[in-house]
Design an enzyme around this catalytic site. Structure first.
Site, PDB file in Angstrom:
ATOM      1  N   SER A   1     -26.524  44.954  50.330  1.00 17.63           N
ATOM      2  CA  SER A   1     -27.123  44.878  48.759  1.00 17.63           C
ATOM      3  C   SER A   1     -26.635  45.899  47.880  1.00 17.63           C
ATOM      4  O   SER A   1     -26.536  47.081  48.195  1.00 17.63           O
ATOM      5  CB  SER A   1     -28.621  44.769  48.869  1.00 17.63           C
ATOM      6  OG  SER A   1     -29.234  44.822  47.683  1.00 17.63           O
TER       7      SER A   1
ATOM      8  N   HIS B   1     -24.859  50.253  37.810  1.00 15.28           N
ATOM      9  CA  HIS B   1     -25.864  50.470  36.500  1.00 15.28           C
ATOM     10  C   HIS B   1     -24.553  51.155  35.735  1.00 15.28           C
ATOM     11  O   HIS B   1     -24.239  52.512  35.821  1.00 15.28           O
ATOM     12  CB  HIS B   1     -26.800  51.232  36.620  1.00 15.28           C
ATOM     13  CG  HIS B   1     -27.803  50.639  36.993  1.00 15.28           C
ATOM     14  ND1 HIS B   1     -28.517  49.829  36.113  1.00 15.28           N
ATOM     15  CD2 HIS B   1     -28.534  50.721  38.068  1.00 15.28           C
ATOM     16  CE1 HIS B   1     -29.565  49.026  37.134  1.00 15.28           C
ATOM     17  NE2 HIS B   1     -29.592  49.737  38.145  1.00 15.28           N
TER      18      HIS B   1
ATOM     19  N   HIS C   1     -25.412  42.764  40.093  1.00 18.07           N
ATOM     20  CA  HIS C   1     -26.193  42.841  41.365  1.00 18.07           C
ATOM     21  C   HIS C   1     -25.481  41.969  42.603  1.00 18.07           C
ATOM     22  O   HIS C   1     -25.129  40.906  42.095  1.00 18.07           O
ATOM     23  CB  HIS C   1     -27.773  42.582  41.406  1.00 18.07           C
ATOM     24  CG  HIS C   1     -28.433  42.254  42.684  1.00 18.07           C
ATOM     25  ND1 HIS C   1     -28.727  40.712  42.909  1.00 18.07           N
ATOM     26  CD2 HIS C   1     -28.837  42.637  43.833  1.00 18.07           C
ATOM     27  CE1 HIS C   1     -29.499  40.867  44.099  1.00 18.07           C
ATOM     28  NE2 HIS C   1     -29.442  42.079  44.388  1.00 18.07           N
TER      29      HIS C   1
ATOM     30  N   ASN D   1     -25.932  40.570  46.947  1.00 20.83           N
ATOM     31  CA  ASN D   1     -26.621  40.674  48.107  1.00 20.83           C
ATOM     32  C   ASN D   1     -26.301  39.645  49.115  1.00 20.83           C
ATOM     33  O   ASN D   1     -25.985  38.515  48.466  1.00 20.83           O
ATOM     34  CB  ASN D   1     -27.989  40.671  47.808  1.00 20.83           C
ATOM     35  CG  ASN D   1     -29.009  40.485  49.403  1.00 20.83           C
ATOM     36  OD1 ASN D   1     -29.285  39.616  49.672  1.00 20.83           O
ATOM     37  ND2 ASN D   1     -28.925  41.623  49.917  1.00 20.83           N
TER      38      ASN D   1
ATOM     39  N   ARG E   1     -36.218  52.460  54.632  1.00 23.86           N
ATOM     40  CA  ARG E   1     -36.080  53.660  54.008  1.00 23.86           C
ATOM     41  C   ARG E   1     -36.184  53.390  52.527  1.00 23.86           C
ATOM     42  O   ARG E   1     -35.515  52.899  51.726  1.00 23.86           O
ATOM     43  CB  ARG E   1     -34.564  54.320  54.353  1.00 23.86           C
ATOM     44  CG  ARG E   1     -34.286  55.699  53.621  1.00 23.86           C
ATOM     45  CD  ARG E   1     -33.062  55.876  54.196  1.00 23.86           C
ATOM     46  NE  ARG E   1     -32.643  57.246  53.636  1.00 23.86           N
ATOM     47  CZ  ARG E   1     -31.906  57.711  52.790  1.00 23.86           C
ATOM     48  NH1 ARG E   1     -31.300  56.603  52.062  1.00 23.86           N
ATOM     49  NH2 ARG E   1     -31.661  59.065  52.141  1.00 23.86           N
TER      50      ARG E   1
END
Length: 312
Positions: free
Chosen positions: A99, A103, A113, A115, A267
């Site tokens: 993923s 920016h 983005h 994924n 995490r």
């Protein structure tokens, strides 16, 4: 009905591709940025699995870029993974994926983005259930038809070998998924989104995931190259920070990957690396009519067949 049987060699095939995809994307962004470098953190998860998080901050082109690989195991699928498939509740699972969120500094360069992910859900005495999901989408702050057409042309190229109906379906799914219902507006100009994919067997589905992953860089890098040296000032940067607020709202309220990661005990630093480093909210703000900021809302945040713009 698809053959749901799957072996360890197939799982390793997916894992190997995902690790190589993370490597190739990181290399490409470091080369394009020129000065920024990714910091890598390898991590393990108490319940099983782990991953490698790679984050670049304060580069010449990219203000923040995060590219994560994870492979996690668990005794019970979290609620976010079974909301649309309640029959899988209570199964153990393995999930792996890459993923990323990018920016850039320059407000004329869109955020992007991507994924790609793979799940297996298992229960004693039953065949394992597996599926693929993922896609990529683009969030401009200042829109350009040329960029939108290019992005969607590459999205279509990723899908074309798998059927003429695939791009229109997954483009529509992306438009519907990346939509902020509380704002009644899309997050950006979309791209591709798919989930729960197991039709046609493992090989076909895996090849589709690979095609989506491999088309991300050709879709995004030319747009970055075109816009990264465009002059901008405080006005553009202020608008970029304001629109980034929409990105934060979507990721924390709706995004399945964020919810899955937090619910499965992943995490936190890696899960929330998608959030921009600088963002603002303004009360009941609206762009002045006739401005480039208003154009974003009037043209680019509207349902659009961008490939219709690509025809003579």
């Amino acid at each position: 009905m698809a053959d749901m049987s799957i072996g360890e060699s197939q799982v390793e095939l997916v894992r190997g591709y995902l690790l190589s995809l993370q490597d190739s994307i990181c290399t490409a962004f470091e080369q394009l940025d020129g000065s920024g470098r990714f910091r890598e953190d390898s991590w393990t998860r108490d319940e099983g699995g782990g991953g490698r998080s790679r984050v670049m901050e304060g580069g010449a082109v990219f203000e923040k870029a995060g590219i994560n690989f994870s492979q996690v195991f668990g005794a019970t699928l979290p609620a976010s993974a079974t909301a649309s498939r309640p029959e899988l509740a209570g199964r153990s699972f393995q999930a792996m994926g890459v993923s990323l969120v990018i920016h850039p500094h320059n407000p004329y360069v869109p955020t992007s983005h991507a994924n790609v992910r793979f799940f297996i859900a298992e229960k004693e005495g039953a065949e394992p259930v597996w599926w693929f999901g993922g896609g990529f989408d683009l969030t401009p702050y200042y829109g350009f038809v040329e960029d939108a057409v290019h992005w969607h042309r590459l999205a279509k190229e990723a899908c074309t070998p798998f059927g003429d109906d695939v791009y229109p379906r997954y483009k529509q799914w992306c438009d519907e998924y990346f939509f902020l219902r509380h704002r009644n507006e899309p997050r950006g100009i979309g791209g591709l989104f798919y989930d729960d994919l197991n039709e046609g067997g493992f090989e076909k589905c895996c090849n589709f995931m690979i095609s989506v992953g491999n088309h991300y860089l050709p879709a995004y890098l030319p747009i970055v190259e075109r816009r990264k040296d465009t002059d901008y000032g405080d006005r553009e940067k202020t608008f970029q920070r304001y629109r980034r607020g929409r990105y934060v709202e979507f990721n924390l309220v709706y995004d399945r990957g964020t919810l899955f990661g937090l619910q499965s005990g992943g995490r936190t630093e890696a899960i929330l690396m998608s959030l921009p480093p600088e963002v603002t909210w303004r009360y009941d703000w609206h762009p002045e009519p006739g401005t480039p900021e208003a154009e974003l809302y009037e043209i680019f945040l509207q349902p659009t067949d961008w490939l219709a713009q690509d025809r003579p």
